[in-house]
Design a protein around this motif. Sequence first.
Motif, PDB file in Angstrom:
ATOM      1  N   GLU A  13      49.464  -0.402  -8.472  1.00 61.95           N
ATOM      2  CA  GLU A  13      50.838  -0.791  -8.742  1.00 61.95           C
ATOM      3  C   GLU A  13      51.496  -1.331  -7.476  1.00 61.95           C
ATOM      4  O   GLU A  13      52.564  -0.898  -7.075  1.00 61.95           O
ATOM      5  CB  GLU A  13      51.626   0.354  -9.345  1.00 61.95           C
ATOM      6  CG  GLU A  13      51.103   0.769 -10.712  1.00 61.95           C
ATOM      7  CD  GLU A  13      51.986   1.796 -11.390  1.00 61.95           C
ATOM      8  OE1 GLU A  13      53.202   1.548 -11.479  1.00 61.95           O
ATOM      9  OE2 GLU A  13      51.443   2.818 -11.812  1.00 61.95           O
ATOM     10  N   VAL A  14      50.808  -2.285  -6.866  1.00 63.84           N
ATOM     11  CA  VAL A  14      51.275  -2.906  -5.641  1.00 63.84           C
ATOM     12  C   VAL A  14      51.491  -4.385  -5.917  1.00 63.84           C
ATOM     13  O   VAL A  14      50.695  -5.016  -6.602  1.00 63.84           O
ATOM     14  CB  VAL A  14      50.218  -2.754  -4.512  1.00 63.84           C
ATOM     15  CG1 VAL A  14      50.612  -3.535  -3.280  1.00 63.84           C
ATOM     16  CG2 VAL A  14      50.021  -1.296  -4.177  1.00 63.84           C
ATOM     17  N   THR A  15      52.576  -4.932  -5.387  1.00 65.60           N
ATOM     18  CA  THR A  15      52.771  -6.376  -5.465  1.00 65.60           C
ATOM     19  C   THR A  15      52.779  -6.919  -4.044  1.00 65.60           C
ATOM     20  O   THR A  15      53.298  -6.293  -3.122  1.00 65.60           O
ATOM     21  CB  THR A  15      54.095  -6.750  -6.167  1.00 65.60           C
ATOM     22  OG1 THR A  15      55.177  -6.121  -5.476  1.00 65.60           O
ATOM     23  CG2 THR A  15      54.093  -6.315  -7.615  1.00 65.60           C
ATOM     24  N   VAL A  16      52.161  -8.077  -3.885  1.00 67.67           N
ATOM     25  CA  VAL A  16      52.111  -8.744  -2.588  1.00 67.67           C
ATOM     26  C   VAL A  16      52.664 -10.139  -2.785  1.00 67.67           C
ATOM     27  O   VAL A  16      52.191 -10.887  -3.630  1.00 67.67           O
ATOM     28  CB  VAL A  16      50.659  -8.829  -2.055  1.00 67.67           C
ATOM     29  CG1 VAL A  16      50.635  -9.558  -0.725  1.00 67.67           C
ATOM     30  CG2 VAL A  16      50.057  -7.446  -1.913  1.00 67.67           C
ATOM     31  N   GLU A  17      53.680 -10.485  -2.012  1.00 68.49           N
ATOM     32  CA  GLU A  17      54.270 -11.807  -2.082  1.00 68.49           C
ATOM     33  C   GLU A  17      54.274 -12.408  -0.690  1.00 68.49           C
ATOM     34  O   GLU A  17      54.708 -11.781   0.264  1.00 68.49           O
ATOM     35  CB  GLU A  17      55.692 -11.726  -2.630  1.00 68.49           C
ATOM     36  CG  GLU A  17      55.758 -11.247  -4.069  1.00 68.49           C
ATOM     37  CD  GLU A  17      57.183 -11.165  -4.587  1.00 68.49           C
ATOM     38  OE1 GLU A  17      58.083 -11.787  -3.979  1.00 68.49           O
ATOM     39  OE2 GLU A  17      57.383 -10.483  -5.594  1.00 68.49           O
ATOM     40  N   SER A  18      53.781 -13.640  -0.608  1.00 63.38           N
ATOM     41  CA  SER A  18      53.794 -14.354   0.667  1.00 63.38           C
ATOM     42  C   SER A  18      54.849 -15.441   0.608  1.00 63.38           C
ATOM     43  O   SER A  18      54.951 -16.157  -0.385  1.00 63.38           O
ATOM     44  CB  SER A  18      52.427 -14.974   0.953  1.00 63.38           C
ATOM     45  OG  SER A  18      51.471 -13.962   1.109  1.00 63.38           O
ATOM     46  N   THR A  71      54.642 -11.810   4.684  1.00 63.56           N
ATOM     47  CA  THR A  71      54.103 -11.152   3.496  1.00 63.56           C
ATOM     48  C   THR A  71      54.910  -9.894   3.215  1.00 63.56           C
ATOM     49  O   THR A  71      55.187  -9.106   4.116  1.00 63.56           O
ATOM     50  CB  THR A  71      52.628 -10.778   3.724  1.00 63.56           C
ATOM     51  OG1 THR A  71      51.907 -11.973   4.022  1.00 63.56           O
ATOM     52  CG2 THR A  71      52.030 -10.135   2.495  1.00 63.56           C
ATOM     53  N   VAL A  72      55.270  -9.713   1.934  1.00 63.42           N
ATOM     54  CA  VAL A  72      56.013  -8.528   1.506  1.00 63.42           C
ATOM     55  C   VAL A  72      55.129  -7.754   0.545  1.00 63.42           C
ATOM     56  O   VAL A  72      54.615  -8.304  -0.418  1.00 63.42           O
ATOM     57  CB  VAL A  72      57.331  -8.914   0.799  1.00 63.42           C
ATOM     58  CG1 VAL A  72      58.039  -7.675   0.281  1.00 63.42           C
ATOM     59  CG2 VAL A  72      58.227  -9.700   1.739  1.00 63.42           C
ATOM     60  N   VAL A  73      54.919  -6.468   0.839  1.00 65.49           N
ATOM     61  CA  VAL A  73      54.111  -5.597  -0.013  1.00 65.49           C
ATOM     62  C   VAL A  73      55.034  -4.525  -0.570  1.00 65.49           C
ATOM     63  O   VAL A  73      55.772  -3.883   0.174  1.00 65.49           O
ATOM     64  CB  VAL A  73      52.960  -4.940   0.784  1.00 65.49           C
ATOM     65  CG1 VAL A  73      52.181  -3.990  -0.096  1.00 65.49           C
ATOM     66  CG2 VAL A  73      52.058  -6.005   1.379  1.00 65.49           C
ATOM     67  N   GLU A  74      54.976  -4.329  -1.901  1.00 67.57           N
ATOM     68  CA  GLU A  74      55.798  -3.318  -2.547  1.00 67.57           C
ATOM     69  C   GLU A  74      54.904  -2.371  -3.329  1.00 67.57           C
ATOM     70  O   GLU A  74      54.068  -2.802  -4.120  1.00 67.57           O
ATOM     71  CB  GLU A  74      56.788  -3.987  -3.502  1.00 67.57           C
ATOM     72  CG  GLU A  74      57.662  -3.012  -4.242  1.00 67.57           C
ATOM     73  CD  GLU A  74      58.561  -3.701  -5.257  1.00 67.57           C
ATOM     74  OE1 GLU A  74      58.937  -3.039  -6.228  1.00 67.57           O
ATOM     75  OE2 GLU A  74      58.863  -4.893  -5.091  1.00 67.57           O
ATOM     76  N   VAL A  75      55.062  -1.082  -3.094  1.00 67.40           N
ATOM     77  CA  VAL A  75      54.333  -0.057  -3.833  1.00 67.40           C
ATOM     78  C   VAL A  75      55.339   0.600  -4.773  1.00 67.40           C
ATOM     79  O   VAL A  75      56.302   1.206  -4.328  1.00 67.40           O
ATOM     80  CB  VAL A  75      53.716   0.998  -2.896  1.00 67.40           C
ATOM     81  CG1 VAL A  75      52.985   2.059  -3.700  1.00 67.40           C
ATOM     82  CG2 VAL A  75      52.802   0.345  -1.882  1.00 67.40           C
TER      83      VAL A  75
END
Length: 111
Positions: A88-93, A98-102
């Motif tokens: 349930e992690v999203t990674v946006e560049s 880079t932004v990682v959200e858990v």
Amino acid sequence: MSCGKPHETDCAEVLAEVWLFLDHECDDARRKLLERHLDECTPCLAEYGLDEKLKKLLATKCSGEHAPDGLKNRLRQSIRDIVLETAEVTVESGPEGTVVEVRTSRLEQSF
């Protein structure tokens, strides 16, 4: 997963990205952040060590044949998508990095 100690980066986030770290697929700033966490967190370092050994074993056993680059890229992307979805992690560049959200973190172990 959390080792119970405060870290700049959450343990679940680090473990979700350990394969990106092993494959040198994250940018330098992210790599340094993950490396710093692994240096100070024994449980995450142990998990990283297991993943690193598995990767080396796979490379040794599968080194006789080489897959086409297109197949490798599709496999990497599939593995990355599954790991990120499962954790349930999203990674946006973006232009700012880079932004990682858990969203949640949960680790189950059977003994």
